[in-house]
Design a protein around this motif. Structure first.
Motif, mmCIF file in Angstrom:
data_model
loop_
_atom_site.group_PDB
_atom_site.id
_atom_site.type_symbol
_atom_site.label_atom_id
_atom_site.label_comp_id
_atom_site.label_asym_id
_atom_site.label_seq_id
_atom_site.Cartn_x
_atom_site.Cartn_y
_atom_site.Cartn_z
ATOM 1 N N ALA A 141 0.890 -1.499 -0.223
ATOM 2 C CA ALA A 141 -0.409 -0.096 0.208
ATOM 3 C C ALA A 141 1.293 1.498 0.064
ATOM 4 C CB ALA A 141 -0.513 -0.015 1.041
ATOM 5 N N CYS A 142 1.746 1.341 -0.269
ATOM 6 C CA CYS A 142 2.657 2.359 -0.776
ATOM 7 C C CYS A 142 3.628 2.185 -1.955
ATOM 8 C CB CYS A 142 3.980 2.339 0.264
ATOM 9 S SG CYS A 142 4.734 4.074 0.812
ATOM 10 N N GLY A 143 4.006 1.500 -2.866
ATOM 11 C CA GLY A 143 3.852 1.221 -3.606
ATOM 12 C C GLY A 143 5.411 0.554 -4.014
ATOM 13 N N HIS A 144 5.736 -0.432 -2.706
ATOM 14 C CA HIS A 144 7.234 -0.779 -2.495
ATOM 15 C C HIS A 144 7.003 -1.638 -3.641
ATOM 16 C CE1 HIS A 144 7.849 1.066 1.209
ATOM 17 N NE2 HIS A 144 7.606 2.482 1.003
ATOM 18 N N ASP A 145 5.908 -2.508 -4.252
ATOM 19 C CA ASP A 145 5.845 -3.449 -5.537
ATOM 20 C C ASP A 145 6.892 -2.515 -6.618
ATOM 21 O OD1 ASP A 145 4.061 -1.646 -5.178
ATOM 22 O OD2 ASP A 145 2.324 -3.641 -5.733
ATOM 23 N N ALA A 176 12.413 -3.964 4.944
ATOM 24 C CA ALA A 176 11.586 -3.262 6.686
ATOM 25 C C ALA A 176 12.153 -1.210 6.166
ATOM 26 C CB ALA A 176 12.605 -3.477 7.727
ATOM 27 N N GLU A 177 11.781 -0.754 5.136
ATOM 28 C CA GLU A 177 12.093 0.816 5.070
ATOM 29 C C GLU A 177 10.153 1.001 6.011
ATOM 30 O OE1 GLU A 177 10.629 4.805 4.599
ATOM 31 O OE2 GLU A 177 9.169 3.798 4.056
ATOM 32 N N GLU A 178 8.841 0.348 5.960
ATOM 33 C CA GLU A 178 8.793 0.781 6.670
ATOM 34 C C GLU A 178 8.679 0.744 8.405
ATOM 35 O OE1 GLU A 178 5.349 2.408 5.599
ATOM 36 O OE2 GLU A 178 5.418 1.648 3.525
ATOM 37 N N GLY A 179 8.276 1.952 9.041
ATOM 38 C CA GLY A 179 8.905 2.030 10.519
ATOM 39 C C GLY A 179 10.048 3.045 10.484
ATOM 40 N N SER A 201 14.295 6.932 -4.737
ATOM 41 C CA SER A 201 13.536 7.287 -5.001
ATOM 42 C C SER A 201 11.746 7.019 -4.357
ATOM 43 C CB SER A 201 13.059 7.579 -6.820
ATOM 44 O OG SER A 201 11.951 7.818 -7.123
ATOM 45 N N HIS A 202 10.953 7.829 -4.527
ATOM 46 C CA HIS A 202 9.671 7.088 -4.540
ATOM 47 C C HIS A 202 8.208 7.421 -5.245
ATOM 48 C CE1 HIS A 202 6.547 5.806 -1.657
ATOM 49 N NE2 HIS A 202 7.511 5.542 -0.768
ATOM 50 N N ILE A 203 7.792 6.334 -5.499
ATOM 51 C CA ILE A 203 6.905 7.080 -7.098
ATOM 52 C C ILE A 203 5.123 7.170 -5.274
ATOM 53 C CG2 ILE A 203 5.477 4.762 -6.183
ATOM 54 C CD1 ILE A 203 5.112 4.607 -9.189
HETATM 55 ZN ZN LIG Z 1 6.793 3.845 0.924
#
Ligand SMILES: [Zn+2]
Length: 425
Positions: A141-145, A176-179, A201-203
């Motif tokens: 749910a954050c686009g890490h896929d 483990a980027e979340e948190g 980068s982030h989408i």
């Molecule tokens: Zn993210």
């Protein structure tokens, strides 16, 4: 060089595959196995386990989550040999040396998911197209896929074009980027210490489809803490005086924490998000656990929030005759993009037809632990930058109906290829 549009099918296929099987931070064994397999197929040397994660600097790694991840990997047919290579630590780094002298470029993509249950409504595209999460309670749910898929497409493209490149690329697949937990261990492994350049980068975030922000700001520095108070239980009627009340220490701390004086030099945040305490109605509570975080606009301001919090936590323990421990669970720092790389990003973005490059500072508005890796590279004399690749999203990050526009993956890969071509070409 190969046209990046040749990787369109791969981008979509990999993103959709990963979307069906989200894994939370430090449990991404199946995802890591998938990435390792692809990187080896493309001819990369792959570093795993303690070569890329320093166990002493692992933040917020819950052994139960790790065990569940291992069980899921075994159920998915990941070999014992591959799991042994990972040594219990997820994530990996693909290295490809062109054999020609030149700089070392490190690029970083994150691989973990968010603890959210994905919508199965018919108008939610992943549900409609049949690639919705198969794991209730977990969702990309954050686009890490999309990030992982892009990282693999970058790896493939670079390998296909390596005869026209110089230097060396290191492609980091960070757990483990979340948190904001995974980057500290990866940085402490030293894997980016020889990097001359670092990019990540982030989408989506604050950018729409067709936009790219090359000057994001407002990466709040943050420290995530678990605070445990330990007192002494006692009969609440017979001899309450013999008890040491851990819940009272925690509750006093909670109220005082919210009252830390704001800092005159910039933004601050504080939150105590969870408090568990006590044993039963007639027992003096002997244990209390608080999950909390502080944030600050700069490292200095975050440190001020942290130090103020520790003073309160300590004082409240003393007042109730309790012991306390503070465990760091996550960490991110601020980042200023190096102008040299901002110029490369601008040039690379403008070379993509139809893409609008936003040079003005745009507020990222969250924390991101790529900053830890970026700062590590800068501390060793390298240059670092972070950019945001826009994508329209039907719903906010970390919500059940979050999604990205898959066409933007093509744009993203084109940007990455242009950037890499300008540094290693
Ligand atoms: Zn993210």
């Amino acid at each position: 060089m190969t046209c990046t549009s040749a990787y369109h099918d791969q981008l979509i296929e990999v993103r959709r595959h990963l979307h069906t099987m989200p894994e939370e931070g430090w449990s991404e064994f199946t995802t890591t196995a998938f990435v390792i397999g692809k990187l080896r197929e493309y001819g990369y040397e792959v570093l795993t386990g303690t070569k890329v994660i320093n166990p002493d600097n692992c933040l917020g790694r819950n052994p139960k989550v790790v065990e569940a991840g291992l069980a899921y990997a075994r159920a998915n047919g990941v070999s014992e040999e591959l799991l042994a290579e990972m040594e219990g630590y997820t994530g990996c780094v693909g290295v490809l040396d062109t054999g020609r002298p030149g700089p070392t470029l490190a690029v970083r993509f994150d691989i973990d998911c968010v603890p959210v249950t994905e919508s199965t409504e018919g108008d939610h595209l992943p549900a409609k197209e049949g690639f919705v999460s198969t794991r209730p309670g977990l969702m990309h749910a954050c686009g890490h896929d999309a990030h992982t898929s892009t990282g693999l497409a970058v790896a493939h493209w670079f390998a296909d074009n390596k005869d026209q490149m110089k230097g060396r690329i290191k492609i980091l697949f960070q757990p483990a980027e979340e948190g904001v937990r995974g980057a500290a261990g990866m940085a402490a492994s030293g894997v980016v210490d020889d990097a001359d350049f670092f990019l990540s980068s982030h989408i989506a975030m604050m950018c729409k489809s067709g936009e790219m922000s090359i000057n994001p700001y407002g990466f709040l520095c943050t420290t995530k803490l678990d605070v445990t108070y330990t007192g002494r239980p006692a009969h609440a009627g017979v001899e309450p005086n013999a008890g040491r009340n851990a819940m009272a220490a925690a509750c006093n701390a909670f109220v005082q924490l919210l009252g830390i004086a704001r800092h005159g030099s910039g933004m601050t945040r504080i939150n105590v998000g969870q408090l568990n305490a006590g044993e039963g109605r007639n027992v003096i509570p002997s244990k209390a656990v608080m999950k909390m975080e502080v944030r600050g606009e700069t490292g200095e301001i975050n440190q001020y929030m942290y130090d103020s919090a520790v003073a309160i936590i300590k004082g409240c323990a003393l007042a109730q005759g309790c012991e306390y421990t503070i465990e760091k669970m996550g960490e991110a720092v601020d980042l200023t993009n190096d102008p040299e790389l901002v110029a490369v990003l601008k040039d690379a973005g403008e070379a993509v037809p139809g893409l609008k490059v936003c040079e003005e500072p745009m507020n990222f508005g969250g924390s991101e632990d790529a900053t830890i890796l970026a700062r590590r590279v800068q501390a060793h004399g390298g240059k670092a930058a972070f950019f945001v690749l826009g994508s329209d999203r039907p719903s906010g990050h970390h919500t059940a109906r979050f999604d990205i526009q898959e066409k933007d993956l093509d744009t993203g890969l084109a940007v990455w290829a242009n950037v890499i071509g300008r540094i290693l070409g």
